[in-house]
Design a protein around this motif. Sequence first.
Motif, short mmCIF file in Angstrom:
data_model
loop_
_atom_site.label_atom_id
_atom_site.label_comp_id
_atom_site.label_asym_id
_atom_site.label_seq_id
_atom_site.Cartn_x
_atom_site.Cartn_y
_atom_site.Cartn_z
N ILE A 32 21.88 29.01 40.00
CA ILE A 32 22.88 29.66 39.14
C ILE A 32 24.11 28.76 39.01
O ILE A 32 24.65 28.58 37.92
N SER A 33 24.53 28.20 40.13
CA SER A 33 25.69 27.30 40.12
C SER A 33 25.44 26.09 39.23
O SER A 33 26.31 25.67 38.46
N GLY A 34 24.23 25.51 39.32
CA GLY A 34 23.89 24.35 38.50
C GLY A 34 23.91 24.67 37.02
O GLY A 34 24.33 23.85 36.20
N GLY A 35 23.49 25.89 36.65
CA GLY A 35 23.55 26.31 35.25
C GLY A 35 24.97 26.40 34.73
O GLY A 35 25.26 26.02 33.59
N GLN A 36 25.86 26.89 35.57
CA GLN A 36 27.28 27.01 35.17
C GLN A 36 27.93 25.64 35.03
O GLN A 36 28.73 25.41 34.11
N MET A 37 27.57 24.71 35.91
CA MET A 37 28.12 23.35 35.79
C MET A 37 27.54 22.65 34.56
O MET A 37 28.23 21.85 33.91
N ALA A 38 26.27 22.94 34.23
CA ALA A 38 25.67 22.37 33.01
C ALA A 38 26.40 22.86 31.78
O ALA A 38 26.59 22.11 30.81
N LEU A 39 26.82 24.12 31.79
CA LEU A 39 27.58 24.68 30.68
C LEU A 39 28.90 23.95 30.51
O LEU A 39 29.29 23.56 29.40
N LEU A 40 29.60 23.72 31.61
CA LEU A 40 30.88 22.99 31.56
C LEU A 40 30.68 21.56 31.06
O LEU A 40 31.47 21.07 30.24
N GLN A 41 29.62 20.91 31.52
CA GLN A 41 29.38 19.54 31.12
C GLN A 41 28.96 19.44 29.66
O GLN A 41 29.42 18.57 28.92
N GLY A 42 28.07 20.35 29.23
CA GLY A 42 27.63 20.34 27.84
C GLY A 42 28.77 20.58 26.87
O GLY A 42 28.80 20.00 25.78
N LYS A 43 29.72 21.42 27.27
CA LYS A 43 30.91 21.68 26.44
C LYS A 43 31.99 20.63 26.64
O LYS A 43 33.05 20.69 26.04
N ARG A 44 31.72 19.67 27.53
CA ARG A 44 32.63 18.56 27.87
C ARG A 44 33.99 19.08 28.35
O ARG A 44 35.05 18.52 28.03
N GLU A 45 33.93 20.12 29.17
CA GLU A 45 35.13 20.65 29.82
C GLU A 45 35.34 19.88 31.12
O GLU A 45 35.11 20.38 32.24
N ILE A 46 35.78 18.63 30.97
CA ILE A 46 35.85 17.71 32.10
C ILE A 46 36.84 18.19 33.17
O ILE A 46 36.57 18.11 34.37
N ASN A 47 37.99 18.70 32.73
CA ASN A 47 39.00 19.17 33.68
C ASN A 47 38.47 20.31 34.55
O ASN A 47 38.71 20.35 35.76
N LEU A 48 37.77 21.25 33.92
CA LEU A 48 37.24 22.40 34.67
C LEU A 48 36.14 21.95 35.63
O LEU A 48 36.04 22.47 36.75
N MET A 49 35.31 20.99 35.21
CA MET A 49 34.29 20.45 36.10
C MET A 49 34.93 19.82 37.33
O MET A 49 34.47 20.00 38.46
#
Length: 486
Positions: A139-156
């Motif tokens: 589940i955690s990996g899916g949420q990080m994939a969402l941040l990366q795909g949206k290029r939310e670098i600061n939140l990552m």
Amino acid sequence: MSNTTQKNLIKATGIIGGAQFISILIGVVRTKTIAILLGPAGVGITGMLQSIIDLVRNLTGFGLNYSAVKDIAEADASEDNAKINKIITVLQNLVLWTGLLGMILTIIFAKPLGSFTFGNSDYTLPIVYLSVTLLLTSISGGQMALLQGKREINLMAKATMFGALFSAVFSIAVYYFYGVEGIVPALILTAVISLFFSWYYARSIPYKRQKISIKTTVSQGLGMAKLGFFIVITGFMATLTLYVVRVFISNKMGLDAVGYFQASWMISNLYIGIMLNAMLADFFPRLSAINYDEKASNELINHQLEVALVFGAPMLLGLMAFASLVINILYSASFSSAIPILQWQLFGSFITLILWPLGVLFLAKNKGEFCIITDGIWSILYVLIVYFGWDYFGFTILGIGYFLALFIKLFLVYFFTNKIGNFKFNATNIKFILFFGLLSSLMMFNISIFSDYMQYIISLVLIVVAGIVSLIKLNSLFDLKRFLKR
């Protein structure tokens, strides 16, 4: 355009890399504490348990934390909200199902896995308890994939940094009070904390959850699963390779030796991996969005390779030169047997710097079969070299084999990237590869032949030369004095 692209890549790397650097500092404290509290045998047990969990995760995770990034990035580029919402919903469903699948399989096969790994069934229950981490990390990996795909670098970056900080604090406390008995609770606690912070920052992504049937989810997920399948196989092969090597070492020299190998592997792969993952955060979505354009793709890969060499080569030279100091700082003097392995693995990591940007093209073009071929050949070569070279080279073959297998893999990866994307190194990268490759070879020769003051003097000269060249390149992109002043 060239300078602008590299500036953007470096900026993204700086944000994630800054968070990763803090994570490294936190990890240094954590690793050092664990090494002191648990000793080599405790570190070896931790590595063996983690390898079992990683093995199942790679087998059942379908590579969604990578394949989903590509789909989200492409959907985001289309600016089609309905498409974005659908992809995110499918991703959330899939990570839940695959996490549950991994947990169930781990429980079912806990006894045979424990018996094969440790030679007895003493660790059956610990493996059963650790099965929950497969659900949490999925589940955690899916949420990080969402941040990366949206290029939310600061939140990552924030999710990574705070996850590392709180995981270290709580796991150290567990090891302090419970010692080896705290290994399983600490691993579970780390997964819980990572899940919390990935959820906390991913919830800021605006989207509307869709009502999607199981049939639609499976149908939509097949695209992710296609690329994910190749990632699963390559990840499984890598994990299986390490698992076999660890069992081989355990049979030859015992759990202490596994702990030495674990220490060298963590330093040579985890820390270089942190830098490469920092770059991947922005590079993979960018390359996925333009994968159909050979000229633009090749230009971007060359830019990223340049950045990887400029940032990574001086760091690797420093780690090679001061491997004994690094081992003592991160672990303890009792891990000194890992030093020669670590130096050879770091020498091989220079090749990884070159391989990595090229290999991302396989994923961006959805040509994962080439990942299977190249990684499969590496795995087979590494195991064979270790097996047949053990009697002659002993423990050091673990490092020598790593380097030799990567060296052969480099030619294969370049051949395939040229085949599917007409990729060629630009003139600047050819010069950088030859230059930093020469310095790395000289460093390996130096630490193998000389000792004491002479070795450190030569090492410092090589590091300074590499650092000056890297700074000159960075200064051509940024006004470093003004940048640092800001």
